[in-house]
Design a protein around this motif. Structure first.
Motif, PDB file in Angstrom:
ATOM      1  N   ASP A 107      -1.145   5.156   8.999  1.00 18.48           N
ATOM      2  CA  ASP A 107      -1.221   6.613   9.136  1.00 18.48           C
ATOM      3  C   ASP A 107       0.050   7.320   8.667  1.00 18.48           C
ATOM      4  OD1 ASP A 107      -3.776   6.595  10.287  1.00 18.48           O
ATOM      5  OD2 ASP A 107      -2.945   6.078  12.237  1.00 18.48           O
ATOM      6  N   PHE A 108       1.167   6.625   8.691  1.00 16.38           N
ATOM      7  CA  PHE A 108       2.439   7.246   8.290  1.00 16.38           C
ATOM      8  C   PHE A 108       3.303   6.195   7.589  1.00 16.38           C
ATOM      9  CE2 PHE A 108       6.658   9.133   8.902  1.00 16.38           C
ATOM     10  CZ  PHE A 108       6.395  10.454   8.601  1.00 16.38           C
ATOM     11  N   PRO A 109       3.243   6.117   6.259  1.00 16.33           N
ATOM     12  CA  PRO A 109       2.431   6.940   5.348  1.00 16.33           C
ATOM     13  C   PRO A 109       0.963   6.539   5.376  1.00 16.33           C
ATOM     14  CG  PRO A 109       3.585   5.253   4.119  1.00 16.33           C
ATOM     15  CD  PRO A 109       4.071   5.134   5.533  1.00 16.33           C
ATOM     16  N   ASN A 110       0.114   7.444   4.871  1.00 17.40           N
ATOM     17  CA  ASN A 110      -1.308   7.157   4.793  1.00 17.40           C
ATOM     18  C   ASN A 110      -1.565   6.029   3.802  1.00 17.40           C
ATOM     19  OD1 ASN A 110      -2.613   8.918   6.612  1.00 17.40           O
ATOM     20  ND2 ASN A 110      -2.323  10.644   5.216  1.00 17.40           N
ATOM     21  N   VAL A 111      -2.544   5.213   4.140  1.00 19.67           N
ATOM     22  CA  VAL A 111      -2.963   4.158   3.211  1.00 19.67           C
ATOM     23  C   VAL A 111      -3.851   4.780   2.132  1.00 19.67           C
ATOM     24  CG1 VAL A 111      -4.328   2.060   2.962  1.00 19.67           C
ATOM     25  CG2 VAL A 111      -2.829   2.333   4.930  1.00 19.67           C
ATOM     26  N   ILE A 112      -3.594   4.457   0.895  1.00 22.08           N
ATOM     27  CA  ILE A 112      -4.400   4.967  -0.219  1.00 22.08           C
ATOM     28  C   ILE A 112      -5.552   4.001  -0.450  1.00 22.08           C
ATOM     29  CG2 ILE A 112      -4.417   5.654  -2.634  1.00 22.08           C
ATOM     30  CD1 ILE A 112      -2.718   7.435  -0.840  1.00 22.08           C
ATOM     31  N   ASN A 113      -6.758   4.463  -0.152  1.00 22.60           N
ATOM     32  CA  ASN A 113      -7.952   3.636  -0.376  1.00 22.60           C
ATOM     33  C   ASN A 113      -8.615   4.046  -1.691  1.00 22.60           C
ATOM     34  OD1 ASN A 113      -7.834   2.209   2.128  1.00 22.60           O
ATOM     35  ND2 ASN A 113      -8.560   4.059   3.157  1.00 22.60           N
ATOM     36  N   THR A 114      -8.765   3.098  -2.572  1.00 20.39           N
ATOM     37  CA  THR A 114      -9.416   3.391  -3.861  1.00 20.39           C
ATOM     38  C   THR A 114     -10.667   2.537  -4.004  1.00 20.39           C
ATOM     39  OG1 THR A 114      -8.012   1.734  -4.934  1.00 20.39           O
ATOM     40  CG2 THR A 114      -7.266   4.028  -5.013  1.00 20.39           C
ATOM     41  N   HIS A 115     -11.783   3.186  -4.210  1.00 21.76           N
ATOM     42  CA  HIS A 115     -13.042   2.482  -4.438  1.00 21.76           C
ATOM     43  C   HIS A 115     -13.654   3.015  -5.732  1.00 21.76           C
ATOM     44  CE1 HIS A 115     -12.760   0.867  -0.382  1.00 21.76           C
ATOM     45  NE2 HIS A 115     -12.518   2.096   0.046  1.00 21.76           N
ATOM     46  N   SER A 175      -8.288  10.627 -13.163  1.00 22.22           N
ATOM     47  CA  SER A 175      -7.651  10.895 -11.871  1.00 22.22           C
ATOM     48  C   SER A 175      -6.238  10.357 -11.896  1.00 22.22           C
ATOM     49  CB  SER A 175      -8.448  10.237 -10.730  1.00 22.22           C
ATOM     50  OG  SER A 175      -8.453   8.827 -10.887  1.00 22.22           O
ATOM     51  N   ARG A 176      -5.462  10.778 -10.934  1.00 24.63           N
ATOM     52  CA  ARG A 176      -4.076  10.320 -10.897  1.00 24.63           C
ATOM     53  C   ARG A 176      -4.015   8.835 -10.569  1.00 24.63           C
ATOM     54  NH1 ARG A 176      -0.618  13.614  -6.994  1.00 24.63           N
ATOM     55  NH2 ARG A 176       1.032  12.578  -8.144  1.00 24.63           N
ATOM     56  N   PRO A 177      -3.081   8.119 -11.158  1.00 19.00           N
ATOM     57  CA  PRO A 177      -2.943   6.685 -10.867  1.00 19.00           C
ATOM     58  C   PRO A 177      -2.613   6.447  -9.397  1.00 19.00           C
ATOM     59  CG  PRO A 177      -1.681   7.314 -12.820  1.00 19.00           C
ATOM     60  CD  PRO A 177      -2.133   8.581 -12.180  1.00 19.00           C
ATOM     61  N   THR A 178      -3.051   5.299  -8.890  1.00 16.97           N
ATOM     62  CA  THR A 178      -2.805   4.956  -7.486  1.00 16.97           C
ATOM     63  C   THR A 178      -1.314   4.911  -7.175  1.00 16.97           C
ATOM     64  OG1 THR A 178      -4.848   3.657  -7.446  1.00 16.97           O
ATOM     65  CG2 THR A 178      -3.279   3.253  -5.685  1.00 16.97           C
ATOM     66  N   ILE A 179      -0.517   4.448  -8.124  1.00 11.26           N
ATOM     67  CA  ILE A 179       0.935   4.361  -7.898  1.00 11.26           C
ATOM     68  C   ILE A 179       1.538   5.741  -7.648  1.00 11.26           C
ATOM     69  CG2 ILE A 179       1.489   4.491 -10.364  1.00 11.26           C
ATOM     70  CD1 ILE A 179       3.267   2.293  -7.719  1.00 11.26           C
ATOM     71  N   ASP A 180       0.974   6.764  -8.319  1.00 12.99           N
ATOM     72  CA  ASP A 180       1.455   8.136  -8.094  1.00 12.99           C
ATOM     73  C   ASP A 180       1.081   8.624  -6.706  1.00 12.99           C
ATOM     74  OD1 ASP A 180       2.421   8.062 -10.623  1.00 12.99           O
ATOM     75  OD2 ASP A 180       1.054   9.555 -11.473  1.00 12.99           O
ATOM     76  N   SER A 190       3.372   7.078  -4.237  1.00 18.94           N
ATOM     77  CA  SER A 190       4.683   7.747  -4.309  1.00 18.94           C
ATOM     78  C   SER A 190       4.663   9.085  -3.581  1.00 18.94           C
ATOM     79  CB  SER A 190       5.081   7.954  -5.776  1.00 18.94           C
ATOM     80  OG  SER A 190       5.205   6.727  -6.443  1.00 18.94           O
ATOM     81  N   ASP A 191       3.545   9.806  -3.703  1.00 18.92           N
ATOM     82  CA  ASP A 191       3.408  11.081  -2.994  1.00 18.92           C
ATOM     83  C   ASP A 191       3.495  10.885  -1.484  1.00 18.92           C
ATOM     84  OD1 ASP A 191       3.173  12.419  -5.344  1.00 18.92           O
ATOM     85  OD2 ASP A 191       1.002  12.745  -5.228  1.00 18.92           O
ATOM     86  N   GLU A 192       2.825   9.848  -0.981  1.00 18.05           N
ATOM     87  CA  GLU A 192       2.851   9.571   0.459  1.00 18.05           C
ATOM     88  C   GLU A 192       4.259   9.214   0.931  1.00 18.05           C
ATOM     89  OE1 GLU A 192       0.585   9.935   2.820  1.00 18.05           O
ATOM     90  OE2 GLU A 192      -0.768  10.782   1.332  1.00 18.05           O
ATOM     91  N   LYS A 193       4.981   8.470   0.103  1.00 21.36           N
ATOM     92  CA  LYS A 193       6.368   8.128   0.456  1.00 21.36           C
ATOM     93  C   LYS A 193       7.238   9.381   0.478  1.00 21.36           C
ATOM     94  CE  LYS A 193       6.376   3.352  -1.195  1.00 21.36           C
ATOM     95  NZ  LYS A 193       6.972   2.366  -2.141  1.00 21.36           N
ATOM     96  N   LEU A 194       6.975  10.301  -0.450  1.00 17.12           N
ATOM     97  CA  LEU A 194       7.728  11.558  -0.492  1.00 17.12           C
ATOM     98  C   LEU A 194       7.450  12.393   0.756  1.00 17.12           C
ATOM     99  CD1 LEU A 194       9.580  13.510  -2.022  1.00 17.12           C
ATOM    100  CD2 LEU A 194       7.539  14.416  -3.167  1.00 17.12           C
ATOM    101  N   ILE A 195       6.189  12.404   1.198  1.00 16.49           N
ATOM    102  CA  ILE A 195       5.827  13.131   2.418  1.00 16.49           C
ATOM    103  C   ILE A 195       6.578  12.572   3.622  1.00 16.49           C
ATOM    104  CG2 ILE A 195       3.928  13.520   4.057  1.00 16.49           C
ATOM    105  CD1 ILE A 195       2.077  13.659   1.572  1.00 16.49           C
ATOM    106  N   VAL A 196       6.672  11.243   3.695  1.00 16.77           N
ATOM    107  CA  VAL A 196       7.421  10.598   4.781  1.00 16.77           C
ATOM    108  C   VAL A 196       8.896  10.996   4.719  1.00 16.77           C
ATOM    109  CG1 VAL A 196       8.235   8.378   5.684  1.00 16.77           C
ATOM    110  CG2 VAL A 196       5.832   8.661   5.003  1.00 16.77           C
ATOM    111  N   TYR A 197       9.470  10.970   3.528  1.00 24.12           N
ATOM    112  CA  TYR A 197      10.884  11.337   3.361  1.00 24.12           C
ATOM    113  C   TYR A 197      11.135  12.779   3.795  1.00 24.12           C
ATOM    114  CZ  TYR A 197      15.210  12.721   1.075  1.00 24.12           C
ATOM    115  OH  TYR A 197      16.458  13.248   0.818  1.00 24.12           O
TER     116      TYR A 197
END
Length: 374
Positions: free
Chosen positions: A268-276, A295-300, A303-310
């Motif tokens: 939940d912190f950071p959120n897990v990125i689920n891709t199907h 769509s945006r790459p999963t790696i991006d 990175s967004d979720e890590k930025l939100i945590v920071y």
């Protein structure tokens, strides 16, 4: 978790007279899940608050009334469930006492379907009242169904609006707004006005765009519900000095001194990125190189979720609290996020900064009269 956060906020304010509620913020990746619990806890701890969340209009009285009306005119037979949902919106000229009498009568004599089309003649003291209400509401519904059958969208919208006016829903909403203003709840009165404007907006949008088109009533119902699901609204802060609760992804905070991050759990912190997705990351990249970005790459996204945590961890100027439950509302076990362990490793005496439930005495929560005797 909510009890601890609220009691800590009250103690911080008691200890620092210069500190204000507006200097404190709560952020989380699960704000929607926490919102209901936090609202009741804030009331108990007498904390003024603002929750930065968009609300759906689908649950409001006028929209429920419209949705039920559409279900009624699209159904082949009348349903007791639909009729009572319509009446219990409390926007008609039928009182709650009359609704209760009718409901008891229908339950007692198993009134449903085609029985609504026939007069109530049972030997019962409530038969005259139940029959009067039945006759009043069925007569209006019959007229609505007849006018909407095989009609174009403009006619359907017009007849729905006329029904709302004929049953006195507009006057009832005006009366509710007047009562709220009398009770100094102007923001709730303004909310009622906004919801009414949303209703008018839906009717006008359908009329202006495809008003001359004729479609089956069931398709109209699907179209209406789709429009309804897209409408969201938010309520601005109602006091100058209030605590802000905001989602971590969209939080726009004005340099808070103290921040509580709630729900710091694994996944939940950071959120897990689920891709199907149908396409793999390599295939997406090849299409992007050809100028077809799907769509945006999963790696991006990661990175967004890590930025939100920071950003969440660095926004407080004075104090930062991270809290996490060890189980969810269903009783399933939950675990602290990796960021908890990373922060502990920054301090030599990590046990001094980690506070568990066992270490908190019961009197810690007794900071208001209601919280003390809860």
């Amino acid at each position: 978790e909510c009890e601890y956060v609220c009691s800590t906020i009250k103690r911080l304010l008691y200890n620092d007279k210069k500190l204000k509620y507006s200097d404190i913020a709560i952020i989380s990746n699960k704000t929607k899940e926490y919102a209901g619990i936090l609202e009741s806890t804030f009331e108990r701890y007498e904390i003024p608050y603002f929750i930065s969340l968009e609300k759906s209009v689908s649950h409001t009285a006028i929209m429920v009334m419209l949705s039920v009306l559409i279900e009624i005119i699209t159904a082949k037979k009348y349903s007791s469930e639909h009729i009572f949902r319509l009446l219990k919106c409390e926007l008609t000229d039928i009182s709650l006492l009359e609704i209760s009498i009718l409901e008891d009568y229908c339950y007692k004599y198993s009134i449903d379907g085609d029985k609504w089309k026939k007069a109530f003649v049972s030997d019962d003291k409530n038969t005259p009242i139940a029959e009067e209400i039945r006759s009043k509401i069925i007569k209006k519904l019959d007229s609505l169904k007849r006018k909407c059958n095989n009609a174009d969208i403009r006619t359907i919208c017009t007849e729905l609006y006329n029904f709302i006016i004929n049953v006195g829903a507009d006057k009832r909403i005006s009366h509710i707004m007047g009562e709220l203003i009398t009770e100094n709840k102007d923001y709730l009165a303004a909310e009622q006005k906004r919801i009414w404007s949303f209703f008018i907006q839906i009717i006008e949008t359908l009329t202006d765009t495809i008003g001359d088109k004729s479609i089956p009533l069931k398709e109209f119902g699907i179209l209406f519900k789709t429009l309804l699901s897209q409408i969201k609204f938010s309520i601005p802060p109602q006091t100058i000095d209030s605590l802000t609760v905001a989602p971590a992804q969209t939080a726009r905070l004005n340099s808070p001194k103290i921040v509580f991050i709630m729900g710091v759990n694994e996944g939940d912190f950071p959120n897990v990125i689920n891709t199907h997705d149908l396409l793999s990351e390599d295939e997406k990249q090849k299409l992007a190189d050809m100028g077809m970005e799907i769509s945006r790459p999963t790696i991006d996204l990661i990175s967004d979720e890590k930025l939100i945590v920071y950003k969440s961890l660095s926004i407080a100027s004075d104090k930062l609290y991270l809290t996490y439950p060890l189980s969810d509302l269903s009783g399933n076990s939950q675990y602290p996020a990796m960021i908890i362990q990373s922060i502990k490793e920054l301090f030599e005496n990590s046990n001094d900064i980690l506070l568990t439930e066992e270490k908190i005495p019961q009197h810690y929560y007794a900071v208001t009269f209601q919280s003390a005797f809860y």
